[in-house]
Scaffold this motif. Structure first.
Motif, PDB file in Angstrom:
ATOM      1  N   GLN A   1       0.824  -1.193   0.000  1.00 54.85           N
ATOM      2  CA  GLN A   1       0.000   0.000   0.000  1.00 54.85           C
ATOM      3  C   GLN A   1       0.864   1.251   0.000  1.00 54.85           C
ATOM      4  O   GLN A   1       1.883   1.314   0.701  1.00 54.85           O
ATOM      5  CB  GLN A   1      -0.924   0.013   1.221  1.00 54.85           C
ATOM      6  CG  GLN A   1      -2.039   1.027   1.153  1.00 54.85           C
ATOM      7  CD  GLN A   1      -3.053   0.857   2.266  1.00 54.85           C
ATOM      8  OE1 GLN A   1      -2.772   0.253   3.289  1.00 54.85           O
ATOM      9  NE2 GLN A   1      -4.240   1.396   2.058  1.00 54.85           N
ATOM     10  N   LEU A   2       0.428   2.250  -0.785  1.00 53.14           N
ATOM     11  CA  LEU A   2       1.063   3.563  -0.813  1.00 53.14           C
ATOM     12  C   LEU A   2      -0.049   4.595  -0.653  1.00 53.14           C
ATOM     13  O   LEU A   2      -1.000   4.605  -1.438  1.00 53.14           O
ATOM     14  CB  LEU A   2       1.796   3.795  -2.139  1.00 53.14           C
ATOM     15  CG  LEU A   2       2.971   2.869  -2.443  1.00 53.14           C
ATOM     16  CD1 LEU A   2       3.430   3.049  -3.878  1.00 53.14           C
ATOM     17  CD2 LEU A   2       4.121   3.118  -1.485  1.00 53.14           C
TER      18      LEU A   2
ATOM     19  N   TYR B   1      -0.190  14.317  -7.932  1.00 52.47           N
ATOM     20  CA  TYR B   1       1.105  13.757  -7.575  1.00 52.47           C
ATOM     21  C   TYR B   1       0.919  12.347  -7.019  1.00 52.47           C
ATOM     22  O   TYR B   1       0.250  12.152  -5.996  1.00 52.47           O
ATOM     23  CB  TYR B   1       1.814  14.647  -6.563  1.00 52.47           C
ATOM     24  CG  TYR B   1       2.410  15.883  -7.191  1.00 52.47           C
ATOM     25  CD1 TYR B   1       1.604  16.911  -7.651  1.00 52.47           C
ATOM     26  CD2 TYR B   1       3.784  15.994  -7.345  1.00 52.47           C
ATOM     27  CE1 TYR B   1       2.161  18.034  -8.247  1.00 52.47           C
ATOM     28  CE2 TYR B   1       4.350  17.116  -7.934  1.00 52.47           C
ATOM     29  CZ  TYR B   1       3.534  18.135  -8.383  1.00 52.47           C
ATOM     30  OH  TYR B   1       4.091  19.244  -8.981  1.00 52.47           O
ATOM     31  N   HIS B   2       1.546  11.400  -7.699  1.00 55.48           N
ATOM     32  CA  HIS B   2       1.498  10.001  -7.290  1.00 55.48           C
ATOM     33  C   HIS B   2       2.833   9.579  -6.689  1.00 55.48           C
ATOM     34  O   HIS B   2       3.896   9.941  -7.210  1.00 55.48           O
ATOM     35  CB  HIS B   2       1.235   9.095  -8.492  1.00 55.48           C
ATOM     36  CG  HIS B   2      -0.101   9.245  -9.114  1.00 55.48           C
ATOM     37  ND1 HIS B   2      -1.222   8.566  -8.674  1.00 55.48           N
ATOM     38  CD2 HIS B   2      -0.497   9.990 -10.160  1.00 55.48           C
ATOM     39  CE1 HIS B   2      -2.252   8.897  -9.428  1.00 55.48           C
ATOM     40  NE2 HIS B   2      -1.845   9.760 -10.333  1.00 55.48           N
ATOM     41  N   CYS B   3       2.748   8.800  -5.655  1.00 53.47           N
ATOM     42  CA  CYS B   3       3.914   8.119  -5.103  1.00 53.47           C
ATOM     43  C   CYS B   3       3.956   6.723  -5.733  1.00 53.47           C
ATOM     44  O   CYS B   3       2.904   6.097  -5.915  1.00 53.47           O
ATOM     45  CB  CYS B   3       3.763   8.040  -3.591  1.00 53.47           C
ATOM     46  SG  CYS B   3       5.016   7.086  -2.730  1.00 53.47           S
ATOM     47  N   ALA B   4       5.155   6.252  -6.050  1.00 52.29           N
ATOM     48  CA  ALA B   4       5.273   4.948  -6.686  1.00 52.29           C
ATOM     49  C   ALA B   4       6.509   4.222  -6.180  1.00 52.29           C
ATOM     50  O   ALA B   4       7.488   4.850  -5.766  1.00 52.29           O
ATOM     51  CB  ALA B   4       5.340   5.103  -8.205  1.00 52.29           C
ATOM     52  N   GLU B   5       6.430   2.901  -6.251  1.00 52.34           N
ATOM     53  CA  GLU B   5       7.510   2.043  -5.763  1.00 52.34           C
ATOM     54  C   GLU B   5       8.057   1.181  -6.881  1.00 52.34           C
ATOM     55  O   GLU B   5       7.290   0.619  -7.685  1.00 52.34           O
ATOM     56  CB  GLU B   5       6.997   1.152  -4.637  1.00 52.34           C
ATOM     57  CG  GLU B   5       7.906  -0.007  -4.264  1.00 52.34           C
ATOM     58  CD  GLU B   5       7.580  -1.300  -5.002  1.00 52.34           C
ATOM     59  OE1 GLU B   5       6.459  -1.445  -5.473  1.00 52.34           O
ATOM     60  OE2 GLU B   5       8.485  -2.152  -5.110  1.00 52.34           O
TER      61      GLU B   5
ATOM     62  N   GLN C   1      -2.878   6.447  -4.979  1.00 50.95           N
ATOM     63  CA  GLN C   1      -4.006   7.074  -5.672  1.00 50.95           C
ATOM     64  C   GLN C   1      -3.718   8.507  -6.074  1.00 50.95           C
ATOM     65  O   GLN C   1      -4.380   9.056  -6.960  1.00 50.95           O
ATOM     66  CB  GLN C   1      -5.246   7.026  -4.772  1.00 50.95           C
ATOM     67  CG  GLN C   1      -5.793   5.625  -4.555  1.00 50.95           C
ATOM     68  CD  GLN C   1      -6.253   4.986  -5.844  1.00 50.95           C
ATOM     69  OE1 GLN C   1      -7.020   5.557  -6.609  1.00 50.95           O
ATOM     70  NE2 GLN C   1      -5.763   3.771  -6.125  1.00 50.95           N
ATOM     71  N   GLY C   2      -2.781   9.132  -5.408  1.00 51.50           N
ATOM     72  CA  GLY C   2      -2.409  10.496  -5.772  1.00 51.50           C
ATOM     73  C   GLY C   2      -2.988  11.539  -4.836  1.00 51.50           C
ATOM     74  O   GLY C   2      -4.004  11.308  -4.174  1.00 51.50           O
TER      75      GLY C   2
END
Length: 124
Positions: free
Chosen positions: A3-4, A94-98, A116-117
């Protein structure tokens, strides 16, 4: 479960600052590459800033270098994007991604999981 969750986006005036946070869970955060991407309608998703939690190296898009700072709090599984001197062209989702890559990667295809941003809107 992976999860982010992003937070911190809002409407601001030109020149103001924002701090975006991304809380990560469900994977070995300390080994992976984490990125912040900006999505604007009609344009491709763009890497704004990236950090490798493995070696601490960072990347900044030319448009934000000197104004934005990315950092990771390994103990809290959180990646932070400090955004200063905001401009209208910084507006976007703005999205966080891994990415499981240990090195800095800047193309969206290398990222497996996305949040989800959080919306950032900078008014002139």
């Amino acid at each position: 479960q992976m999860q982010l969750v992003e937070s911190g986006g809002r409407l601001v005036q030109t020149g103001e600052s924002l701090t975006l946070s991304c809380a990560a869970s469900g994977f070995p955060f300390e080994y992976y590459c984490m990125g912040w991407f900006r999505q604007v309608p009609g344009k491709e998703r763009e890497a704004v800033s990236v950090i490798s939690n493995n070696d601490g190296r960072t990347y900044y898009a030319d448009s934000v270098r000197g104004r934005f700072t990315i950092s990771s709090d390994i103990a809290k599984n959180t990646v932070i994007l400090q955004m200063n001197n905001l401009k209208p062209e910084d507006t976007g989702l703005y999205h966080c991604a891994e990415s499981t890559m240990a090195i800095v990667v800047t193309t969206a295809e290398w990222y497996e999981h996305w949040g989800q941003g959080t919306q950032v809107t900078v008014s002139s």
